[in-house]
Design an enzyme around this catalytic site. Sequence first.
Site, PDB file in Angstrom:
ATOM      1  N   LYS A   1       0.869  -1.184   0.000  1.00 37.98           N
ATOM      2  CA  LYS A   1       0.000   0.000   0.000  1.00 37.98           C
ATOM      3  C   LYS A   1       0.899   1.225   0.000  1.00 37.98           C
ATOM      4  O   LYS A   1       1.796   1.349   0.839  1.00 37.98           O
ATOM      5  CB  LYS A   1      -0.880  -0.021   1.251  1.00 37.98           C
ATOM      6  CG  LYS A   1      -1.597   1.281   1.526  1.00 37.98           C
ATOM      7  CD  LYS A   1      -2.551   1.116   2.683  1.00 37.98           C
ATOM      8  CE  LYS A   1      -3.137   2.443   3.101  1.00 37.98           C
ATOM      9  NZ  LYS A   1      -4.214   2.278   4.091  1.00 37.98           N
TER      10      LYS A   1
HETATM   11  C1  5RP Z   1      -1.559   4.518   7.745  1.00 38.17           C
HETATM   12  C2  5RP Z   1      -2.508   3.544   7.177  1.00 38.17           C
HETATM   13  C3  5RP Z   1      -3.894   3.946   7.126  1.00 38.17           C
HETATM   14  O1  5RP Z   1      -4.783   2.892   7.155  1.00 38.17           O
HETATM   15  C4  5RP Z   1      -4.168   4.608   5.852  1.00 38.17           C
HETATM   16  O2  5RP Z   1      -3.084   5.209   5.236  1.00 38.17           O
HETATM   17  C5  5RP Z   1      -5.222   5.549   6.063  1.00 38.17           C
HETATM   18  O3  5RP Z   1      -5.972   5.668   4.947  1.00 38.17           O
HETATM   19  P1  5RP Z   1      -6.173   7.130   4.414  1.00 38.17           P
HETATM   20  O4  5RP Z   1      -4.798   7.708   4.236  1.00 38.17           O
HETATM   21  O5  5RP Z   1      -6.888   6.933   3.113  1.00 38.17           O
HETATM   22  O6  5RP Z   1      -7.005   7.849   5.431  1.00 38.17           O
HETATM   23  O7  5RP Z   1      -2.164   2.506   6.737  1.00 38.17           O
HETATM   24  O8  5RP Z   1      -1.524   4.375   9.095  1.00 38.17           O
END
Ligand code: 5RP
Length: 299
Positions: A203
Amino acid sequence: MADTDAAKEAKKFYQDVPMETPGFFLKGAASLDWGMKNRLSRIFNPQTGRTVMLAIDHGYFQGPTTGLERIDLTVVPLMYDADAVMLTRGILRTSVPPTLNKPIVMRCSGGPSILKELSNEELAVDIEDAIRMNVSAITLQVFIGGEFETRSVHNMTRLVDMGLRYGIPTMAVTAVGKDMVRDARYFRLACRICAELGAQIIKTYYVPKDFDTVTASCPVPIVMAGGKKIPVPDALTMAHNAVSQGAAGVDMGRNIFQSETPKAMMQAVRAVVHENMEPADAFDLYKSLTKDTDSQDPK
Ligand code: 5RP
C-alpha cells in the site's frame, strides 16, 4: 555499489508492458500456495483484478480520528459496500459483527502514538490471534528512511515469515515521515524494498509524476492509500489516475469516511476502480447518490 542520481536516466521501467501473471490473475502471486491465493482472491476481485479496501485503522496511533469516533454507528454500515476492511483486532472484536462476510486485513504493528516517533513500531499481534479472527491478510507500516527503518523492515520480514507459515498474505504500508519528500523515486525505493523482502501486497501513496514507474518496478500488486481528506472530485481523479497507472485498487480511509456522504463516496470510488468510470462521471454519481441520502447521521 549504491544506485546514484547519475544512473537514474538509464533506468527503463517498460510501463507499457504489463508483467505476466501465468495461471493467476494477480501480479507476482503465481507461485504462491492455494491458501494464500484463495485469501488474495477474497481481497481482490478476480474479475477486475482490483479492490476497494476501506481503511479504518487510524485509531491505532491517533485515537478517535474524525469520522471514526463511533465505528459501530457510522462505519460498520459502510463495510458492507467494501471489498475488504483494514482495521485493528480491537475494533474487529469489539465493534464489528462476526456475520460481516468481508475479508479482513488486520493491522499488526503498533507502539508509538502521534505524540512520539512513529517509526518506532513493534509487531503487536500474534499470528495465532490473526488466524483465530479468520483474517485474509496481515499488515504493518514500513518506515523506509525513517529513524527506526531497520526495526520496521525486520517487523515486516517477521510478519511475512509468519504469514507464509499459514498462507496469509502480508500487506506492507509504506509510511512517509514528516520531513520526507513524497516523490516517485522515494516510493519506487520503498515499494521495491517491501516486495523484495517478501510482502505480497504493497500500500503506497499516489504521486502525480511518474506513478506508473512505481507500479511497474514493483512485482506485487500496489493499492493506493487515500491520504488526508481532499475535495471529492480530486479524490476520485486520484483514484482513477492510480488504477490507470497500474494500481490494483485503493485502500482509502479519510476520503471515504470523512466525506459528507460516505456511502455515496464508496459507490463512486467503486465505479472508478471496478468499472474504470471517468472521474467526472463518478462525481455525478456521487452527487446523485448524495441527493438521495437524507443524512448519514444515525441520530
Ligand atoms: C496509515 C494507514 C492507514 O490505514 C491509511 O493510510 C489511512 O488511509 P487514508 O490515508 O486513506 O485515510 O495505513 O496508518
